[in-house]
Design a protein around this motif. Structure first.
Motif, short mmCIF file in Angstrom:
data_model
loop_
_atom_site.label_atom_id
_atom_site.label_comp_id
_atom_site.label_asym_id
_atom_site.label_seq_id
_atom_site.Cartn_x
_atom_site.Cartn_y
_atom_site.Cartn_z
N GLN A 32 -6.04 -8.88 -23.50
CA GLN A 32 -6.29 -10.45 -23.98
C GLN A 32 -7.54 -10.38 -24.38
N LEU A 33 -8.75 -9.55 -23.97
CA LEU A 33 -9.99 -9.83 -24.46
C LEU A 33 -10.24 -8.87 -25.63
N GLY A 58 -5.32 -5.19 -16.52
CA GLY A 58 -4.70 -4.63 -17.85
C GLY A 58 -4.43 -5.77 -18.77
N GLN A 59 -3.97 -7.04 -18.33
CA GLN A 59 -3.63 -8.02 -18.85
C GLN A 59 -4.80 -8.67 -19.40
N VAL A 106 -3.34 -2.53 -5.34
CA VAL A 106 -3.95 -1.85 -6.37
C VAL A 106 -3.04 -1.98 -7.85
N GLY A 107 -1.64 -2.14 -7.55
CA GLY A 107 -0.79 -2.52 -8.69
C GLY A 107 -1.05 -3.83 -9.18
N GLN A 108 -1.24 -4.74 -8.19
CA GLN A 108 -1.35 -6.17 -8.66
C GLN A 108 -2.97 -6.24 -9.19
N ILE A 109 -3.92 -5.59 -8.87
CA ILE A 109 -4.98 -5.67 -9.41
C ILE A 109 -5.11 -5.07 -10.87
#
Length: 180
Positions: free
Chosen positions: A153-154, A148-149, A140-143
């Motif tokens: 960026q969007l 979030g990144q 979950v942390g990786q996802i």
């Protein structure tokens, strides 16, 4: 022991171990009564079951089930432990208790993970793996980190564009010219 009593015990084992596919065989012989009670209470708090079994009857009860390899070639008294959240949680608890001096005669005999029997040393390695809960948190942390990144960026270019449009839509105030 009569055949009838053996059949009843075998059926009891079969019912209690129904659906169990991963377990650990341990030795509890030689433990003091108070230590055994304390051991069972600690295991129960973690959702782990402990059942002292007669090997021959346990072999009959588990024949044709995923637990059958656990009892192949086993001799001497033993107890089977199963339960907990997953096999890693079970292994962590059993290994911790085997190292605890309060339960000194308690020792690991073998384990069964994914249909493969494991020696006590291999089971100790399994106890060092992350539990299911820890693996899910890492995933979950990786996802979330990537999500979030991506969201940042969007939204960053859109935010800059909105700010520029807002500036252009406001009437500009011309600086007062001095008559000179």
């Amino acid at each position: 022991m009569s055949k009838y009593v053996k059949a009843l015990i075998t059926e009891s084992y079969r019912k209690r171990l129904a659906g169990v596919s991963e377990a650990v065989l341990v030795n509890v012989i030689g433990m003091k009564a108070n230590a055994t009670v304390k051991l069972r209470a600690q295991l129960r708090q973690k959702g782990i079951n402990l059942l002292v079994v007669k090997n021959s009857l346990a072999c009959r009860a588990t024949a044709g089930t995923p637990l059958a390899p656990l009892f192949d070639g086993i001799s001497g008294p033993c107890a089977i432990c199963w339960g907990g959240d997953d096999i890693v949680t079970l292994a962590k608890e059993i290994v911790r208790m085997a190292k605890d001096d309060a339960f000194k005669p308690f020792q690991i005999r073998r384990g069964l993970v994914a249909g493969r029997t494991l020696a006590p040393e291999e089971l100790e390695e399994v106890s060092k793996w992350p539990t299911r809960q820890e693996q899910l948190s890492m995933l979950v942390g990786q996802i979330i980190g990537v999500g979030g990144q991506l969201a940042a960026q969007l939204t960053a270019p859109a935010g800059r564009l909105a700010s520029q449009i807002e500036k252009l839509s406001k009437p500009s105030e011309a600086p007062a010219q001095s008559a000179g």
